[in-house]
Scaffold this active site. Structure first.
Site, PDB file in Angstrom:
ATOM      1  N   GLY A 252      -1.482   6.209   1.920  1.00 40.03           N
ATOM      2  CA  GLY A 252      -1.958   6.947   2.891  1.00 40.03           C
ATOM      3  C   GLY A 252      -3.365   6.681   2.912  1.00 40.03           C
ATOM      4  O   GLY A 252      -3.903   6.393   3.990  1.00 40.03           O
ATOM      5  N   ASP A 253      -4.260   6.516   1.686  1.00 38.06           N
ATOM      6  CA  ASP A 253      -5.520   6.349   1.759  1.00 38.06           C
ATOM      7  C   ASP A 253      -5.639   4.646   2.448  1.00 38.06           C
ATOM      8  O   ASP A 253      -6.652   4.437   3.214  1.00 38.06           O
ATOM      9  CB  ASP A 253      -6.153   6.380   0.307  1.00 38.06           C
ATOM     10  CG  ASP A 253      -6.223   7.664  -0.196  1.00 38.06           C
ATOM     11  OD1 ASP A 253      -6.768   8.620   0.514  1.00 38.06           O
ATOM     12  OD2 ASP A 253      -5.507   8.021  -1.209  1.00 38.06           O
TER      13      ASP A 253
END
Length: 461
Positions: A252-253
């Protein structure tokens, strides 16, 4: 020359630790595995990882985050600054947050969390406010520690979002995105929980959340299934992901950092999401956050080859090999240029896969193909060739190598079976002795008659 773009990341920092080892026995006083520790690594996690991942050519990064005045906090700041990220620390409540993952054979056995709560204290320093106001893009990376609930910060971000890009990666325990965000990127589980639609599809919840948060666009990410983007006009857009096996920690990062970079350099929201999905798939295939830290500590000696690998290749083989060998299976490898994939290639690849439980393709880099085939080759770059190969159900992973022959890549992979296609009957392969050295087998497969990349290209020309 293009001017450098600036990204300010605002969010909750965590010190990530990985304790990695082997598990070959059960504890005599409890039914739990015993880990024989082989390595320990640590590095920025949470929004700190997002800040690291925003670093790219032509982009400078500033990280506004609460940090504890303790040893883990000092380690976090030092690691970020060593990687080229400027840090604007905020006072925080409690010690620095840490997450420790205990892992074996690519799998997490246990996670230990300590420290925190990490809530920012007092008014924001002038340096933080100036950074937020002047950045080309502000990325808010929420990990539920309280930064996104800070009232002064929310007010500043609300004003900024009325006219300049703000991207927001939300968290169920964090503050809601401020109105006017350029892009908000919850995952599917978070989006369903926020909308109260437990069975809602990606496009349905994305559309609902765009209205709920008054955002310009919401992208709901669904891991290997891709992402759904709902913007202010038109129908939701589906962006498929490249299938990738590996550690999803940090994906997600990687997604939101890639999107922030794309927006900072003038890409549209849909273009930014497409880039972000591709980058997240590559990140997972390359070992996730743990693989990223390993590459930071042990940079590749061949940057040109690494660039050619592209998002569709590299890294996934580690997860594939660990999974297959943990189950007692056999790893098969084959190699080649695969410049134009034809029926002969497919026949060989399918046959090779049938000899074991996973197939890893060792792919010549662009420079390697040029040396072997001449200046007019390859006609497709390595990233595209790898992407086509990974689209085949019989291929489990692709590794790009830069040498003329695959011996070094073979020595690292150590497959149980090495398959060579083409007319090699009666000839001794240069790599055969190497493969047999660790007990591997060498198998030859004939190409389908009349199929040749060189002949196909000659006919086209």
């Amino acid at each position: 020359m293009t001017a450098e773009r600036t990204i300010v990341v605002v969010g909750d920092a965590v010190l990530d630790r990985d304790v990695v080892g082997r598990t070959e026995r059960i504890c005599p006083d409890a039914p739990v595995p015993v880990l024989d520790v082989e390595a320990e690594t640590s590095g920025p996690g949470g929004a700190g990882l997002a800040a690291l991942l925003c670093r790219a050519p032509g982009t400078s990064v500033t990280f506004v985050t609460p940090l504890g005045d303790d040893e883990p906090g000092h380690e976090l700041r030092a690691a970020l600054e060593a990687a080229g990220v400027s840090v604007v620390p905020l006072r925080q409540a409690g010690p620095t947050r840490r997450k420790t993952r205990v892992r074996s054979l690519g799998q997490s056995l246990l996670r230990i969390d300590d420290g925190g709560p990490g809530t920012p204290l007092g008014p924001l320093p002038a340096e933080a406010l100036t950074a937020i106001d002047e950045a080309d893009v502000v990325l808010v990376s929420c990990y539920g520690a309280g930064t996104t609930a800070h009232q002064q910060l929310r007010e500043r971000l609300t004003v900024r979002a009325t006219g300049r890009p703000v991207l927001w990666d939300p968290h169920p325990r964090g503050g809601a995105p401020v109105p006017g965000c350029t892009l908000v990127s919850p995952n599917l589980a978070e989006a369903r929980a926020e909308t109260g639609m437990p069975d809602g599809s990606g496009d349905q919840v994305a559309r609902r959340l765009r209205e709920h948060w008054s955002a310009a666009a919401v992208c709901v990410t669904a891991g290997a299934s891709g992402a759904w983007l709902a913007a202010s006009a038109g129908e939701p857009v589906y962006v498929p992901a490249v299938p990738a096996e590996g550690d999803p920690c940090g994906a997600g990062d990687r997604f939101i950092a890639a999107a922030a970079n794309a927006v900072a350099h003038g890409r549209t929201t849909s273009e930014a999401v497409a880039t972000a999905v591709e980058s997240a798939s590559a990140f997972v295939a390359a070992g996730g956050a743990s693989g990223f830290r390993h590459r930071q500590e042990h940079p590749t000696p061949s940057p040109a080859a690494a660039r050619e690998t592209g998002p569709a290749a590299g890294g996934a083989e580690g997860a594939v090999v660990d999974r297959v060998r943990a189950a007692g299976g056999a790893v098969v490898a084959t190699g080649g240029c695969f410049d134009i994939l034809h029926a002969g290639h497919v026949s060989c690849l399918e046959a090779a896969r049938s000899l074991g439980d996973a197939l890893v393709v060792l792919l010549n880099s662009d420079a390697s193909v040029r040396r072997l085939k001449g200046p007019g080759r390859p006609v497709q770059p390595a990233a595209d060739r790898a992407r086509v190969l990974q689209g085949l159900s019989c291929v489990d992973a692709v590794v790009v190598f830069d040498e003329d022959t695959p011996e070094r890549a073979l020595a690292e992979l150590r497959p149980d079976v090495w398959v060579k296609g083409g007319d090699y009957e009666g000839a001794e392969l240069a790599e055969a002795e190497l493969v047999r050295g660790w007990g591997g087998r060498v198998v030859l497969l004939p190409y389908l008659s009349g199929r040749s990349t060189t002949a196909i290209l000659a006919d086209v020309r």
